[in-house]
Design an enzyme around this catalytic site. Structure first.
Site, PDB file in Angstrom:
ATOM      1  CB  CYS A  37      -3.252   2.768  -1.188  1.00 49.75           C
ATOM      2  SG  CYS A  37      -3.367   1.075  -0.597  1.00 49.75           S
TER       3      CYS A  37
ATOM      4  CD  GLU B 194     -27.443  18.881  -2.697  1.00 52.89           C
ATOM      5  OE1 GLU B 194     -28.387  19.139  -1.944  1.00 52.89           O
ATOM      6  OE2 GLU B 194     -26.854  19.739  -3.378  1.00 52.89           O
TER       7      GLU B 194
ATOM      8  CE1 TYR C  17     -10.596  -1.402  -6.017  1.00 47.15           C
ATOM      9  CE2 TYR C  17     -10.821  -3.722  -6.527  1.00 47.15           C
ATOM     10  CZ  TYR C  17     -11.154  -2.632  -5.743  1.00 47.15           C
ATOM     11  OH  TYR C  17     -12.021  -2.782  -4.715  1.00 47.15           O
TER      12      TYR C  17
ATOM     13  CE  LYS D 128      -5.096   4.287  -5.822  1.00 44.42           C
ATOM     14  NZ  LYS D 128      -5.540   2.947  -5.654  1.00 44.42           N
TER      15      LYS D 128
ATOM     16  CB  CYS E 195      -0.915  -0.046   1.222  1.00 43.15           C
ATOM     17  SG  CYS E 195      -1.888   1.439   1.434  1.00 43.15           S
TER      18      CYS E 195
ATOM     19  CD  GLU F 226      -7.210   2.400  -8.499  1.00 47.50           C
ATOM     20  OE1 GLU F 226      -8.160   2.502  -7.726  1.00 47.50           O
ATOM     21  OE2 GLU F 226      -6.070   2.042  -8.127  1.00 47.50           O
TER      22      GLU F 226
ATOM     23  CG  HIS G  87     -27.860  22.944  -1.915  1.00 48.92           C
ATOM     24  ND1 HIS G  87     -27.951  22.097  -3.010  1.00 48.92           N
ATOM     25  CD2 HIS G  87     -28.105  24.198  -2.369  1.00 48.92           C
ATOM     26  CE1 HIS G  87     -28.253  22.809  -4.074  1.00 48.92           C
ATOM     27  NE2 HIS G  87     -28.341  24.089  -3.722  1.00 48.92           N
TER      28      HIS G  87
HETATM   29  P1  FAD Z   1       1.456  -6.196   1.934  1.00 44.78           P
HETATM   30  O1  FAD Z   1       1.125  -4.774   2.191  1.00 44.78           O
HETATM   31  O2  FAD Z   1       1.699  -6.600   0.541  1.00 44.78           O
HETATM   32  O3  FAD Z   1       2.741  -6.517   2.836  1.00 44.78           O
HETATM   33  C1  FAD Z   1       3.435  -7.726   2.769  1.00 44.78           C
HETATM   34  C2  FAD Z   1       4.878  -7.487   3.134  1.00 44.78           C
HETATM   35  O4  FAD Z   1       5.521  -8.741   3.390  1.00 44.78           O
HETATM   36  C3  FAD Z   1       5.687  -6.843   2.008  1.00 44.78           C
HETATM   37  O5  FAD Z   1       6.476  -5.795   2.511  1.00 44.78           O
HETATM   38  C4  FAD Z   1       6.566  -7.980   1.498  1.00 44.78           C
HETATM   39  O6  FAD Z   1       7.757  -7.526   0.918  1.00 44.78           O
HETATM   40  C5  FAD Z   1       6.800  -8.758   2.771  1.00 44.78           C
HETATM   41  N1  FAD Z   1       7.198 -10.164   2.594  1.00 44.78           N
HETATM   42  C6  FAD Z   1       6.710 -11.049   1.691  1.00 44.78           C
HETATM   43  N2  FAD Z   1       7.283 -12.255   1.881  1.00 44.78           N
HETATM   44  C7  FAD Z   1       8.141 -12.119   2.924  1.00 44.78           C
HETATM   45  C8  FAD Z   1       9.009 -13.014   3.614  1.00 44.78           C
HETATM   46  N3  FAD Z   1       9.111 -14.287   3.263  1.00 44.78           N
HETATM   47  N4  FAD Z   1       9.752 -12.533   4.649  1.00 44.78           N
HETATM   48  C9  FAD Z   1       9.667 -11.242   5.030  1.00 44.78           C
HETATM   49  N5  FAD Z   1       8.853 -10.346   4.412  1.00 44.78           N
HETATM   50  C10 FAD Z   1       8.096 -10.786   3.385  1.00 44.78           C
HETATM   51  N6  FAD Z   1      -5.990  -1.100  -1.274  1.00 44.78           N
HETATM   52  C11 FAD Z   1      -6.831  -0.138  -0.820  1.00 44.78           C
HETATM   53  O7  FAD Z   1      -7.495  -0.352   0.196  1.00 44.78           O
HETATM   54  N7  FAD Z   1      -6.935   1.072  -1.465  1.00 44.78           N
HETATM   55  C12 FAD Z   1      -6.235   1.368  -2.569  1.00 44.78           C
HETATM   56  O8  FAD Z   1      -6.372   2.458  -3.124  1.00 44.78           O
HETATM   57  C13 FAD Z   1      -5.343   0.380  -3.071  1.00 44.78           C
HETATM   58  N8  FAD Z   1      -4.597   0.636  -4.159  1.00 44.78           N
HETATM   59  C14 FAD Z   1      -3.728  -0.311  -4.607  1.00 44.78           C
HETATM   60  C15 FAD Z   1      -2.992  -0.022  -5.754  1.00 44.78           C
HETATM   61  C16 FAD Z   1      -2.119  -0.962  -6.254  1.00 44.78           C
HETATM   62  C17 FAD Z   1      -1.315  -0.641  -7.476  1.00 44.78           C
HETATM   63  C18 FAD Z   1      -1.984  -2.220  -5.602  1.00 44.78           C
HETATM   64  C19 FAD Z   1      -1.028  -3.239  -6.128  1.00 44.78           C
HETATM   65  C20 FAD Z   1      -2.717  -2.516  -4.470  1.00 44.78           C
HETATM   66  C21 FAD Z   1      -3.607  -1.562  -3.963  1.00 44.78           C
HETATM   67  N9  FAD Z   1      -4.388  -1.811  -2.836  1.00 44.78           N
HETATM   68  C22 FAD Z   1      -5.256  -0.858  -2.377  1.00 44.78           C
HETATM   69  C23 FAD Z   1      -4.302  -3.097  -2.128  1.00 44.78           C
HETATM   70  C24 FAD Z   1      -3.431  -2.995  -0.855  1.00 44.78           C
HETATM   71  O9  FAD Z   1      -2.175  -2.431  -1.181  1.00 44.78           O
HETATM   72  C25 FAD Z   1      -3.232  -4.377  -0.258  1.00 44.78           C
HETATM   73  O10 FAD Z   1      -4.499  -4.970  -0.059  1.00 44.78           O
HETATM   74  C26 FAD Z   1      -2.506  -4.315   1.085  1.00 44.78           C
HETATM   75  O11 FAD Z   1      -1.242  -3.723   0.962  1.00 44.78           O
HETATM   76  C27 FAD Z   1      -2.359  -5.726   1.659  1.00 44.78           C
HETATM   77  O12 FAD Z   1      -1.661  -5.686   2.868  1.00 44.78           O
HETATM   78  P2  FAD Z   1      -0.910  -6.981   3.430  1.00 44.78           P
HETATM   79  O13 FAD Z   1      -0.473  -6.631   4.809  1.00 44.78           O
HETATM   80  O14 FAD Z   1      -1.754  -8.166   3.247  1.00 44.78           O
HETATM   81  O15 FAD Z   1       0.347  -7.189   2.489  1.00 44.78           O
HETATM   82  P1  NDP Z   2      -7.533  -8.345 -10.281  1.00 42.20           P
HETATM   83  O1  NDP Z   2      -7.263  -9.740  -9.908  1.00 42.20           O
HETATM   84  O2  NDP Z   2      -8.626  -7.603  -9.608  1.00 42.20           O
HETATM   85  O3  NDP Z   2      -7.808  -8.257 -11.855  1.00 42.20           O
HETATM   86  C1  NDP Z   2      -6.957  -8.812 -12.807  1.00 42.20           C
HETATM   87  C2  NDP Z   2      -7.320  -8.299 -14.181  1.00 42.20           C
HETATM   88  O4  NDP Z   2      -6.403  -8.811 -15.116  1.00 42.20           O
HETATM   89  C3  NDP Z   2      -8.698  -8.735 -14.652  1.00 42.20           C
HETATM   90  O5  NDP Z   2      -9.235  -7.720 -15.454  1.00 42.20           O
HETATM   91  C4  NDP Z   2      -8.385  -9.990 -15.474  1.00 42.20           C
HETATM   92  O6  NDP Z   2      -9.325 -10.250 -16.478  1.00 42.20           O
HETATM   93  C5  NDP Z   2      -7.083  -9.571 -16.111  1.00 42.20           C
HETATM   94  N1  NDP Z   2      -6.228 -10.699 -16.482  1.00 42.20           N
HETATM   95  C6  NDP Z   2      -5.821 -11.721 -15.721  1.00 42.20           C
HETATM   96  N2  NDP Z   2      -4.973 -12.517 -16.406  1.00 42.20           N
HETATM   97  C7  NDP Z   2      -4.857 -11.980 -17.644  1.00 42.20           C
HETATM   98  C8  NDP Z   2      -4.131 -12.320 -18.793  1.00 42.20           C
HETATM   99  N3  NDP Z   2      -3.342 -13.396 -18.816  1.00 42.20           N
HETATM  100  N4  NDP Z   2      -4.260 -11.529 -19.894  1.00 42.20           N
HETATM  101  C9  NDP Z   2      -5.051 -10.447 -19.876  1.00 42.20           C
HETATM  102  N5  NDP Z   2      -5.758 -10.049 -18.812  1.00 42.20           N
HETATM  103  C10 NDP Z   2      -5.660 -10.813 -17.699  1.00 42.20           C
HETATM  104  O7  NDP Z   2      -6.141  -7.642 -10.100  1.00 42.20           O
HETATM  105  P2  NDP Z   2      -5.618  -6.192  -9.858  1.00 42.20           P
HETATM  106  O8  NDP Z   2      -4.164  -6.366  -9.958  1.00 42.20           O
HETATM  107  O9  NDP Z   2      -6.259  -5.154 -10.694  1.00 42.20           O
HETATM  108  O10 NDP Z   2      -5.998  -5.880  -8.355  1.00 42.20           O
HETATM  109  C11 NDP Z   2      -5.613  -6.747  -7.301  1.00 42.20           C
HETATM  110  C12 NDP Z   2      -6.324  -6.342  -6.043  1.00 42.20           C
HETATM  111  O11 NDP Z   2      -5.695  -5.200  -5.485  1.00 42.20           O
HETATM  112  C13 NDP Z   2      -7.772  -5.930  -6.280  1.00 42.20           C
HETATM  113  O12 NDP Z   2      -8.624  -7.034  -6.191  1.00 42.20           O
HETATM  114  C14 NDP Z   2      -8.012  -4.941  -5.180  1.00 42.20           C
HETATM  115  O13 NDP Z   2      -8.581  -5.569  -4.058  1.00 42.20           O
HETATM  116  C15 NDP Z   2      -6.643  -4.395  -4.837  1.00 42.20           C
HETATM  117  N6  NDP Z   2      -6.576  -3.009  -5.339  1.00 42.20           N
HETATM  118  C16 NDP Z   2      -7.389  -2.077  -4.753  1.00 42.20           C
HETATM  119  C17 NDP Z   2      -7.432  -0.800  -5.235  1.00 42.20           C
HETATM  120  C18 NDP Z   2      -8.357   0.193  -4.606  1.00 42.20           C
HETATM  121  O14 NDP Z   2      -8.846  -0.062  -3.527  1.00 42.20           O
HETATM  122  N7  NDP Z   2      -8.608   1.325  -5.240  1.00 42.20           N
HETATM  123  C19 NDP Z   2      -6.602  -0.385  -6.350  1.00 42.20           C
HETATM  124  C20 NDP Z   2      -5.776  -1.436  -6.889  1.00 42.20           C
HETATM  125  C21 NDP Z   2      -5.791  -2.697  -6.385  1.00 42.20           C
HETATM  126  P3  NDP Z   2     -10.545 -11.298 -16.297  1.00 42.20           P
HETATM  127  O15 NDP Z   2     -11.650 -10.537 -15.626  1.00 42.20           O
HETATM  128  O16 NDP Z   2     -10.832 -11.684 -17.689  1.00 42.20           O
HETATM  129  O17 NDP Z   2     -10.021 -12.424 -15.451  1.00 42.20           O
END
Ligand code: FAD
Ligand code: NDP
Length: 490
Positions: free
Chosen positions: A59, A470, A196, A62, A54, A200, A465
């Site tokens: 997050c 609203e 997502y 992004k 995140c 985004e 408003h």
């Molecule tokens: P993570 O935050 O992924 O933390 C896991 C940590 O463990 C990492 O630092 C990793 O390096 C470490 N790790 C892994 N394996 C090991 C190991 N063997 N030993 C030691 N350390 C290790 N969520 C939202 O709510 N709002 C958003 O706007 C949003 N935007 C997102 C945008 C993007 C591009 C992405 C990819 C995700 C987004 N998410 C968003 C999702 C959110 O980031 C994740 O759901 C959240 O970070 C999950 O938290 P976590 O604690 O499960 O894992």
């Molecule tokens: P998702 O798993 O949500 O979506 C993956 C996307 O990639 C789908 O559109 C899927 O299509 C497509 N896809 C999968 N495999 C292929 C392939 N081989 N070729 C072409 N298209 C493919 O993944 P995201 O990475 O977008 O997000 C992961 C999670 O992170 C989300 O579920 C969300 O919870 C979290 N997140 C939250 C955000 C927020 O809160 N604003 C922002 C970003 C991430 P199909 O539907 O056909 O399978």
């Protein structure tokens, strides 16, 4: 080793949203806690500090890039509001990225301080189980550490997926792990995926004026209300994002000038296509970080398809004192607030005599596309599936945000939908909002929906408003009535 004789009360593997929340809560409850966090560089070599997805590659960067793009749009509106800005103001990626990256680095530092303040021992090592109570890790310099703990929480999250059937995918493509740390603009970009992350990123890249294309293999935003999803993508199209629908990637080749020649199949037209891009961004989902943990050794079971860790309502894995939270656990939403709350509640159940379980119903979320889409509760499709078409009432409205009027911004996709049970009180099952600041709008209404709010109560709620929010409390047109859903005037 028996419980009670270990070095720590709790070891958390993974210092991201869920892991840090759990560790801090346990330390606040007086326990001796250790956290292991280690970032394996992306295939491109990108790496970052403490805080997880995140903070570093999700997050936070992004939302800040989304904000940068929103500012660009505001600049285009500005002359209509009297600001004498040049007709075209260029965007400087390097400057934006530096500002965002510096902020993220300050957050990394902040987490280290928070751990120190609570006397949580931090190990920058990649953990892997030796036995049920012992985890071993190696740091960058090769130094080995072994840690024993009564309880272990796995919070290792996930990493971007790369397709394995596309030649050149890993060699030449990048993922969201790289995008936020690029020093230079990615240029003309192909974003593969339609959920997502893809929408985004494509949204803000378009907002910076970059030639941006999204490749969709099936439908956009699977799992979301599809009427809303199509409004989101149609708004993006109107802003210049190109969509390749029903297409799948075949091959990437690097040209001498470092551009990428991309080949794909168009299944609608039944033809092979190619184009040249500066960057290909894979946004095709995420892989849970369960591989190097040696889970088979200790008997922690994984879901056979997702490879996520199987957990019960208590977040317990198949091994009694080993727990899993956040993105790595099966069946949980991949969102930061759910990971954080799950981590805190788990620590309280383990060490604070609490029995409160995490409630995964009515989790609000927002897709930060140029016009944001926020929602809580059921999609119309899901509500219909559960209660039947005659069992639900859908209120809806197309509205015009006041700030869109003076610069004559198109508001065709600003739309609200409230899905209710069709009985006397009409409990709200789902609320969907597309428009500026949708996340801010939905956050407040999420409380109402969580408390079981009804349409009757919503009708008695006064609006503020003039706001876009609203329009939610003013909803009165049902889909069933077939009346025009376009809101006019106050
Ligand atoms: P993570 O935050 O992924 O933390 C896991 C940590 O463990 C990492 O630092 C990793 O390096 C470490 N790790 C892994 N394996 C090991 C190991 N063997 N030993 C030691 N350390 C290790 N969520 C939202 O709510 N709002 C958003 O706007 C949003 N935007 C997102 C945008 C993007 C591009 C992405 C990819 C995700 C987004 N998410 C968003 C999702 C959110 O980031 C994740 O759901 C959240 O970070 C999950 O938290 P976590 O604690 O499960 O894992
Ligand atoms: P998702 O798993 O949500 O979506 C993956 C996307 O990639 C789908 O559109 C899927 O299509 C497509 N896809 C999968 N495999 C292929 C392939 N081989 N070729 C072409 N298209 C493919 O993944 P995201 O990475 O977008 O997000 C992961 C999670 O992170 C989300 O579920 C969300 O919870 C979290 N997140 C939250 C955000 C927020 O809160 N604003 C922002 C970003 C991430 P199909 O539907 O056909 O399978």
């Amino acid at each position: 080793m028996a419980a009670g004789v270990n070095e720590f009360d709790l070891l958390v593997i993974g210092g991201g949203s869920g892991g840090l929340a759990c560790a801090k809560e346990a330390a606040d409850l007086g326990k001796k806690v250790a956290v292991m966090d280690y970032v394996v560089p992306s295939p491109r070599g990108t790496s970052w500090g403490l805080g997880g997805t995140c903070v570093n590659v999700g997050c936070i960067p992004k939302k800040l890039m989304h904000h940068s793009a929103i500012l660009g749009h505001a600049l285009r509106d500005a002359p209509a509001y009297g600001w004498q800005v040049a007709p075209s103001v260029p965007h400087n990626w390097r400057q934006m990225a530096q500002g965002i990256q510096n902020y993220v680095k300050s957050l990394n530092w902040g987490y280290r301080v928070q751990l120190q303040e609570r006397k949580i021992k931090y190990f920058n090592i990649q953990g892997s189980f030796v036995n049920e109570h012992t985890v071993h890790g190696v740091d960058k310099s090769g130094k080995e550490t072994k840690i024993t703990a009564d309880h272990v929480v796995i919070a290792t999250g996930g990493r971007p997926r790369y397709p394995d059937n596309v030649e050149g995918a890993k060699e030449y493509g990048i993922s969201s792990d790289d995008l936020f740390w690029l020093k230079e603009s990615p240029g003309k970009t192909l974003v593969v995926g339609a959920s997502y992350v893809s929408l985004e990123c494509a949204g803000f890249l378009t907002g910076f004026g970059l030639d941006t294309t999204v490749m969709v293999r099936s439908i956009p935003l699977r799992g979301f209300d599809q009427q809303m999803a199509l409004l989101v993508t149609s708004h993006m199209e109107s802003q210049g994002t190109k969509f390749l629908k029903h297409c799948t990637m075949k091959k990437l080749e690097k040209l001498q000038n470092n551009q990428l020649k991309v080949y794909w199949n168009d299944h609608e037209e039944n033809k092979e296509c190619l184009d040249v891009f500066d960057t290909v961004l894979w946004a095709v989902g995420r892989v849970p970080e369960t591989r190097g943990l040696n889970l088979e050794k200790v008997g922690v079971k994984l879901h056979p398809d997702s490879q996520k860790i199987l957990v019960n309502a208590n977040d317990e894995t198949s091994v009694g004192h080993i727990f899993a939270i956040g993105d790595v656990s099966e069946g949980r939403p991949e969102l930061t607030p759910t990971a954080i709350m799950a981590g805190k509640l788990l620590a309280r159940r383990l060490f604070g005599r609490s029995s409160e379980l995490m409630d995964y119903d009515n989790v609000p979320t927002t897709v930060f596309t140029p016009l944001e889409y926020g929602c809580v509760g059921l999609s119309e499709e899901e509500a219909e599936k559960r209660h039947g078409k005659d069992g639900i009432e859908v209120y809806h409205a197309y509205y015009r945000p006041l700030e869109f009027t003076v610069p004559e911004r198109d508001s065709s996709q600003c739309y609200i939908k409230m899905v209710c049970l069709r009985d006397r009180e009409q409990q709200i099952l789902g609320l969907h909002f597309i428009g500026p600041n949708a996340g801010e709008v939905i956050q407040g209404f999420a409380l109402g929906v969580k408390c079981g709010a009804t349409y009757s109560q919503m009708k008695k709620t006064l609006g503020i408003h003039p706001t876009s929010a609203e329009e939610v409390v003013k909803l009165w047109i049902t889909k069933r009535s077939a009346l025009s859903a376009t809101v006019t005037g106050c």
